[in-house]
Design a protein around this motif. Structure first.
Motif, mmCIF file in Angstrom:
data_model
loop_
_atom_site.group_PDB
_atom_site.id
_atom_site.type_symbol
_atom_site.label_atom_id
_atom_site.label_comp_id
_atom_site.label_asym_id
_atom_site.label_seq_id
_atom_site.Cartn_x
_atom_site.Cartn_y
_atom_site.Cartn_z
ATOM 1 N N ASP A 48 0.786 -1.256 -0.138
ATOM 2 C CA ASP A 48 0.106 -0.023 -0.005
ATOM 3 C C ASP A 48 1.048 1.346 0.098
ATOM 4 N N THR A 49 1.748 1.208 -0.969
ATOM 5 C CA THR A 49 2.487 2.574 -1.338
ATOM 6 C C THR A 49 2.302 3.022 -2.511
ATOM 7 N N PRO A 50 2.616 4.360 -2.913
ATOM 8 C CA PRO A 50 2.216 4.939 -4.037
ATOM 9 C C PRO A 50 3.265 4.461 -5.151
ATOM 10 N N ALA A 51 4.443 4.315 -4.797
ATOM 11 C CA ALA A 51 5.626 4.251 -5.950
ATOM 12 C C ALA A 51 6.337 2.997 -5.369
ATOM 13 N N ALA A 52 6.451 1.978 -6.501
ATOM 14 C CA ALA A 52 7.684 0.856 -6.222
ATOM 15 C C ALA A 52 8.383 0.933 -7.676
ATOM 16 N N LEU A 53 9.794 1.145 -7.344
ATOM 17 C CA LEU A 53 10.589 1.371 -8.798
ATOM 18 C C LEU A 53 11.667 0.163 -8.649
ATOM 19 N N ILE A 54 12.205 0.130 -10.025
ATOM 20 C CA ILE A 54 13.478 -0.482 -10.300
ATOM 21 C C ILE A 54 14.247 0.463 -10.858
ATOM 22 N N MET A 55 15.364 1.097 -10.333
ATOM 23 C CA MET A 55 16.423 2.062 -11.020
ATOM 24 C C MET A 55 17.364 1.442 -11.441
ATOM 25 N N ARG A 56 17.833 1.921 -12.735
ATOM 26 C CA ARG A 56 19.055 1.483 -13.417
ATOM 27 C C ARG A 56 20.165 2.685 -13.303
ATOM 28 N N VAL A 57 21.468 2.358 -13.020
ATOM 29 C CA VAL A 57 22.276 3.363 -12.989
ATOM 30 C C VAL A 57 23.270 3.306 -14.356
ATOM 31 N N SER A 60 26.650 8.294 -16.010
ATOM 32 C CA SER A 60 26.370 9.953 -15.305
ATOM 33 C C SER A 60 25.350 9.912 -15.038
ATOM 34 N N ASP A 61 24.361 9.303 -14.711
ATOM 35 C CA ASP A 61 22.842 9.352 -14.309
ATOM 36 C C ASP A 61 22.228 8.069 -13.977
ATOM 37 N N ILE A 62 20.984 8.270 -13.613
ATOM 38 C CA ILE A 62 20.118 7.049 -13.141
ATOM 39 C C ILE A 62 18.862 7.235 -13.762
ATOM 40 N N GLU A 63 18.294 6.063 -13.887
ATOM 41 C CA GLU A 63 17.047 5.759 -14.670
ATOM 42 C C GLU A 63 15.983 5.250 -14.044
ATOM 43 N N VAL A 64 14.684 5.678 -14.287
ATOM 44 C CA VAL A 64 13.759 5.012 -13.754
ATOM 45 C C VAL A 64 13.282 3.770 -15.042
ATOM 46 N N PHE A 65 13.900 2.678 -14.431
ATOM 47 C CA PHE A 65 13.823 1.394 -15.416
ATOM 48 C C PHE A 65 12.610 0.809 -15.582
ATOM 49 N N ALA A 66 11.923 0.794 -14.144
ATOM 50 C CA ALA A 66 10.431 0.150 -14.503
ATOM 51 C C ALA A 66 9.637 1.002 -13.084
ATOM 52 N N SER A 67 8.354 1.336 -13.315
ATOM 53 C CA SER A 67 7.763 1.906 -12.199
ATOM 54 C C SER A 67 6.373 1.644 -11.995
ATOM 55 N N SER A 68 5.777 1.141 -11.003
ATOM 56 C CA SER A 68 4.617 0.576 -10.574
ATOM 57 C C SER A 68 3.394 1.417 -11.226
ATOM 58 N N HIS A 69 2.449 0.728 -11.726
ATOM 59 C CA HIS A 69 1.192 1.251 -12.232
ATOM 60 C C HIS A 69 0.279 1.516 -11.178
ATOM 61 N N SER A 70 0.749 2.365 -10.277
ATOM 62 C CA SER A 70 -0.061 2.777 -8.956
ATOM 63 C C SER A 70 -0.666 4.245 -8.968
ATOM 64 N N LEU A 71 -1.654 4.383 -8.301
ATOM 65 C CA LEU A 71 -2.220 5.675 -7.984
ATOM 66 C C LEU A 71 -1.352 6.482 -6.979
ATOM 67 N N GLY A 72 -1.119 7.815 -7.687
ATOM 68 C CA GLY A 72 -0.075 8.746 -6.910
ATOM 69 C C GLY A 72 1.270 8.496 -7.165
ATOM 70 N N ASN A 73 1.561 7.719 -8.131
ATOM 71 C CA ASN A 73 3.153 7.553 -8.679
ATOM 72 C C ASN A 73 3.586 8.626 -9.431
ATOM 73 N N PRO A 74 4.460 9.519 -9.008
ATOM 74 C CA PRO A 74 5.232 10.670 -9.933
ATOM 75 C C PRO A 74 6.042 10.137 -10.836
ATOM 76 N N TYR A 75 6.568 9.106 -10.733
ATOM 77 C CA TYR A 75 7.699 8.377 -11.415
ATOM 78 C C TYR A 75 7.237 7.916 -12.731
ATOM 79 N N LYS A 76 7.674 8.204 -13.840
ATOM 80 C CA LYS A 76 7.558 7.645 -15.305
ATOM 81 C C LYS A 76 8.722 6.978 -15.567
#
Length: 646
Positions: A48-57, A60-76
């Motif tokens: 019951d958390t709005p954002a669950a992410l897998i990040m890939r480094v 020089s940067d870090i990327e949102v590699f996968a992001s949960s399809h959940s309400l209130g998740n600001p990460y794409k």
């Protein structure tokens, strides 16, 4: 030096080389990424958390590699941020540990974190690493409100971390194998070019004159599929090795057999099976050197021979290397296939000094290892006795059905809210006049190997369904009967139709039947299992995932299959009183079942304390000695059915 021998030596040097892999260039397949996406969606829902992410480094940067399809998740997906200004995930990767921040606004170390701008003030993350210990990124959970992520949820996050890192191992091995193959091709091309420049005419004359002779000689000594030495070459090389080391040291013979490999050929086809054997042979060749010899002697059976001066240390190291080599999943044609292995070990001179004798004894130890489901066994007197016992069991099992030595016992299922008996599990028993009571653990695997499991499985189905149908009529309502199914039964293309015929024969309502399958069955053939489960559920039959929680990928199966019931393995229940981790894991399994609208059964309940615990966690059903031991049908009627009728 003959060309094929020079080529083999060149290949061996390349295979043994330690090659650096550019992990940043490894592409995650779409099917695997989809599984990760489903994992994040499930994690977000359960926690019951709005954002669950897998990040890939990246460099020089870090990327949102996968992001949960959940309400209130600001990460794409594919959102990026530069490194070096205090991101949560940077700290997780740098320190390679869990980071848990319930409220960044209350934490002076984190109250200026960039994620606060997106409203995310709570964070819990774990590192994801490649097998070479370089960073892939992180898996994390974020919340826009204060969130003290519980130990249960953090344990769940850790399980997902393990599953994803297992995928990374597969991708890494595939990339390494591809690099090996590319380098081997370069060596072959270079060598071919050099030889052609020396004398094209000479090569053509030699090939014309000797091609037939060389081909016959090669196939006499080498396996045509893998290029490894065959049995004849193995015996000759082992004999020579024994002569050389007779006065200097010791020789160990490791007989490696893949378990249930026939099901791979049956389910995926022989081309896939051959590809797996080729990949495995390439893996095993990594351990070949001047003291270690690798051969393929039959089907899915390999032999590794090693001479050494420190037998205990060196052979144990080699055993662990081979186990890891075999247990690493095989990625072939978009399939990821795991095949367990068994190893038998015989050693000179304690087990003999003759090559054929050592090979026979190592094979016997491997046979016992397969029968016991163990990773490896050394040949000893116990193995010899176990082999004799196995042959004795097999000889008696052949006539067990005809002599009416097999029977069923029934253990009740208890509704933990009403305390009513709502069904039973049918458990197979074998009593032989000479052997006494033989446990299913000792004879079921044997029946699967010798083909008797089909007849025995039909006996169980007929007996259990006939009995349960009588109880349903007596009680005038459904009485759930649970029956364990062997993978070999499910591989029968008419299995679903056969079950439907039996239900019609005994006038048994499909909703009263529950078939129990294990994770091992799903690992052997996911495609076949998926189709069979769908067809069985379409008939109204319930499907139970037995021994849940004991396999490394149980959670992923909840994403892939539609189960009706989860059965918590007894290994969690019998240590509830003294083991905090088992209590938390049991809570988590029950919570997952509830969240997915599955019925949850706790098996192996033996004490009032265990009963109180699972009731308090709102588990649905209980099974175990506390409620009733497995008993005959007549005893079950007297103790449970007649009482229910009145």
């Amino acid at each position: 030096m003959p060309y094929h021998i020079a080529l083999q030596q060149s290949q061996k040097k390349r295979i043994l080389a330690d090659i650096a892999i550019d992990t940043d260039g490894i592409i995650v397949p779409a099917a695997m990424l989809e599984n990760w996406q489903q994992t994040l969606d499930l994690l977000s829902e359960i926690v019951d958390t709005p954002a669950a992410l897998i990040m890939r480094v990246h460099q020089s940067d870090i990327e949102v590699f996968a992001s949960s399809h959940s309400l209130g998740n600001p990460y794409k997906q594919h959102d990026k941020d530069s490194l070096g200004h205090g991101l949560y995930c940077e700290t997780v990767m740098k320190e390679c540990r869990e980071l848990h921040i319930p409220n960044a606004l209350k934490d002076k170390n984190w109250d200026k974190n960039p994620d606060i701008k997106l409203g995310m003030i709570a964070y819990c993350g774990l590192p994801l690493r490649w097998p070479d210990n370089t960073a892939f990124g992180t898996i994390c959970m974020l919340d826009s409100k204060e969130h003290h992520y519980s130990k249960q949820f953090r344990s769940l996050l850790s399980r997902f971390q393990n599953g994803i890192e297992a995928n990374l191992v597969t991708l890494f091995q595939q990339a390494k194998l591809q690099t090996h193959n590319q380098q081997l091709e370069q060596v072959v091309q270079q060598r071919t070019h050099e030889l052609a420049e020396l004398s094209v005419k000479l090569i053509r004359e030699i090939e014309t004159r000797t091609s037939t002779e060389s081909s016959l000689e090669y196939h006499k000594s080498y396996d045509p599929l893998t290029g490894l030495p065959n049995r004849i070459t193995l015996i000759n090389s082992l004999s020579h090795m024994l002569e050389e080391t007779h006065s200097k040291g010791n020789v160990s013979v490791l007989y490696v057999g893949l378990r249930n490999f026939k099901s791979i050929n049956d389910s995926y086809g022989y081309l896939i099976g051959d590809k797996i054997l080729t990949i495995l042979s390439q893996r095993l060749q990594h351990y070949a050197d001047e003291n270690t010899f690798v051969a393929r002697i039959a089907g899915a059976e390999f032999v590794i021979v090693q001479s050494h001066t420190s037998p205990h240390t060196q052979v144990n190291k080699l055993i662990n290397q081979i186990i890891n080599c075999c247990n690493t999943p095989f990625g072939v044609a978009d399939f990821v296939i795991t095949i367990p292995s068994s190893i038998g070990i015989a050693q000179a001179s304690s087990d003999g000094i003759d090559a054929s004798v050592l090979l026979q004894k190592a094979g016997a130890a491997m046979t016992i290892s397969k029968a016991e489901g163990s990773a490896y066994n050394f040949f000893n007197q116990d193995v010899q006795a176990a082999l004799r016992q196995r042959y004795q069991l097999e000889s008696h099992l052949v006539d067990a059905l005809n002599k009416n030595e097999l029977s069923l016992h029934y253990q009740p299922f208890i509704n933990l809210k009403t305390k009513a008996v709502i069904g039973a599990e049918a458990l197979l028993r074998w009593h032989n006049p000479l052997l006494g009571n033989v446990s299913p653990d000792r004879f079921i695997a044997l029946a699967e190997r010798n083909g008797q499991i089909i007849d025995i499985g039909n006996f169980v189905l007929h007996t259990a369904l006939s009995q349960a149908a009588k109880w349903c009529r007596a009680l005038q309502h459904d009485f759930k009967i649970a029956i364990n199914i062997s993978p070999i039964q499910m591989r029968n293309p008419r299995f679903v139709e056969h079950i439907a015929d039996l239900l019609a024969l005994y006038q048994m309502p499909p909703t009263a039947l529950e078939l129990e399958i294990t994770e091992g069955m799903l690992m052997q053939d996911e495609h076949l299992a998926h189709n069979a489960i769908q067809k069985l559920q379409a008939l109204g039959i319930r499907i139970s995932l037995d021994d849940f929680g004991t396999g490394y990928s149980s959670l992923s199966y909840l994403q892939k299959y539609s189960f009706d019931t989860l059965k918590i393995d007894r290994c969690f229940i019998n240590k509830l009183e003294e083991n905090e981790q088992d209590r938390e894991l049991t809570k988590a399994i029950i919570a997952i079942g509830k969240k997915l609208n599955l019925e949850v059964i706790a098996e192996g309940v033996e004490t009032l304390e265990q009963d109180a615990f699972i009731r308090n966690e709102e588990c649905d059903l209980g099974q175990g000695y506390l409620y009733g031991k497995p008993i005959t049908a007549r005893q079950f009627e007297q103790e449970f059915i007649h009482k229910t009728e009145h």
